[in-house]
Design an enzyme around this catalytic site. Structure first.
Site, PDB file in Angstrom:
ATOM      1  N   HIS A  10      41.151  52.917  37.761  1.00 26.90           N
ATOM      2  CA  HIS A  10      39.974  52.781  38.616  1.00 26.90           C
ATOM      3  C   HIS A  10      40.204  53.533  39.736  1.00 26.90           C
ATOM      4  CE1 HIS A  10      38.993  49.220  36.296  1.00 26.90           C
ATOM      5  NE2 HIS A  10      40.133  48.973  36.396  1.00 26.90           N
TER       6      HIS A  10
HETATM    7  C1  BDR Z   1      39.406  47.124  40.987  1.00 27.58           C
HETATM    8  O1  BDR Z   1      40.117  45.705  41.159  1.00 27.58           O
HETATM    9  C2  BDR Z   1      41.517  46.164  41.501  1.00 27.58           C
HETATM   10  O2  BDR Z   1      42.381  45.359  40.880  1.00 27.58           O
HETATM   11  C3  BDR Z   1      41.884  47.342  41.199  1.00 27.58           C
HETATM   12  O3  BDR Z   1      42.532  48.004  42.192  1.00 27.58           O
HETATM   13  C4  BDR Z   1      40.548  48.133  41.299  1.00 27.58           C
HETATM   14  O4  BDR Z   1      40.178  48.594  42.715  1.00 27.58           O
HETATM   15  C5  BDR Z   1      39.130  47.174  39.543  1.00 27.58           C
HETATM   16  O5  BDR Z   1      37.864  46.029  39.108  1.00 27.58           O
END
Ligand code: BDR
Length: 300
Positions: free
Chosen positions: A233
């Site tokens: 992500h």
């Molecule tokens: C987001 O949620 C977090 O757990 C990750 O770091 C990312 O920023 C993804 O949904």
């Protein structure tokens, strides 16, 4: 050279994003890391940001403690995939001494933007509480920033907390809505694009083959993380700054549901050439992975 502040809640994929930025000095100047309650409480995200900088040999990077809870939402939403310590419980060492900055995350954002008007990209890769409060302090901040590039939301796809909501938006939807209404130039890396990325075994083995300590740490953290979430992500935001040709997107009008109920934290989006936000919807995964591998090899 793009000046950036990374507003983060490390978090394993946050750590990878920070490593990528610190490894890319020819493209990016990291002014500081501002920490927020993200995947774990802010005391831990603050410490984790220091641990990541120390691993990369960058004790010179200012690390600032941020706001410990969402603006109005309940404070107990955490992500379990990052382990108890937020960095996969791999025993990443804690720096004995990290320079004190004597200021807070919000003040740091405001000060840096005054110092470099029009030049700062705020890279928000956790819940956007700090960013929203900075925008409330200075209503003109949105115009003084270069842009806000954020990981959060799910514009045209399903969520990862429930059918609709993404984690960062759901932790603090009021903050996300303040940012979306701020008038700042916005670039959104939601699940639309990050769910097209994959933590493949080839990435993990490539990191191990790099042979440097930071790549090895990244491989160990990502191995733990990939058991629960196989998506890259947060690094997307930094990769876009380094090479925007990796990504494609559509200008859209985006809002977030802040009313309690089953849609709490849901993104509402429609394509609109005059909309508030560029929603990134496509990525070249192979080139993204190559970029990560080659850049992380540059770290200690
Ligand atoms: C987001 O949620 C977090 O757990 C990750 O770091 C990312 O920023 C993804 O949904």
């Amino acid at each position: 050279m793009q000046k950036i502040i990374i507003d983060c809640g490390p978090g394993i994929d946050d750590a990878l994003a920070i490593f990528l930025a610190l490894a890319s000095c020819e493209d990016i100047e990291v002014l500081g890391l501002t920490c927020v309650k993200g995947n774990v409480p802010v005391e831990k995200t603050y410490l984790n940001a220091q641990r990541i900088c120390a691993a990369a040999g960058r004790l010179d990077i200012p690390v600032l403690r941020g706001i410990p809870r969402p603006i109005l939402a309940q404070a107990d939403l955490m992500a379990t995939v990052h382990g108890k310590d937020g960095l996969g419980d791999i025993g990443l060492s804690v720096p004995g001494h990290f320079p004190e900055t004597g200021t807070t995350a919000v003040d740091f954002i405001l000060e840096q933007v005054e110092k470099h008007p029009g030049d700062v990209v705020l890279c928000a890769i956790g819940p956007m509480t700090n960013v929203a409060v900075a925008l409330l302090f200075d209503p003109l901040l949105g115009q003084k920033l270069h842009s806000v590039a954020f990981m959060g939301g799910a514009a045209y796809c399903a969520g990862n907390m429930n059918d609709h909501a993404e984690f960062n938006f759901m932790v603090d939807p009021h903050a996300a809505e303040i940012v979306l209404q701020s008038g700042a130039r916005l670039v959104m890396f939601g699940l639309d694009v990050t769910h097209q990325t994959r933590i493949e075994d080839s990435l993990l083995s490539g990191l191990r083959q790099n042979g440097n300590a930071c790549s090895d740490l990244a491989a160990r953290m990502l191995s733990a993380y990939a058991l629960g979430d196989r998506h890259l992500h947060d690094p997307c935001v930094i990769a876009w700054l380094i090479d925007p040709t990796l990504f494609s997107g559509v200008q859209s009008e985006v809002r977030v549901v802040t009313e309690a109920g089953p849609d709490f934290g849901r993104s509402l989006a429609r394509p609109d050439p005059q909309g508030n936000c560029r929603v990134i919807t496509g990525v070249d995964q192979d080139r993204l992975v190559s970029l990560l591998l080659s850049r992380l090899a540059e770290l200690p």
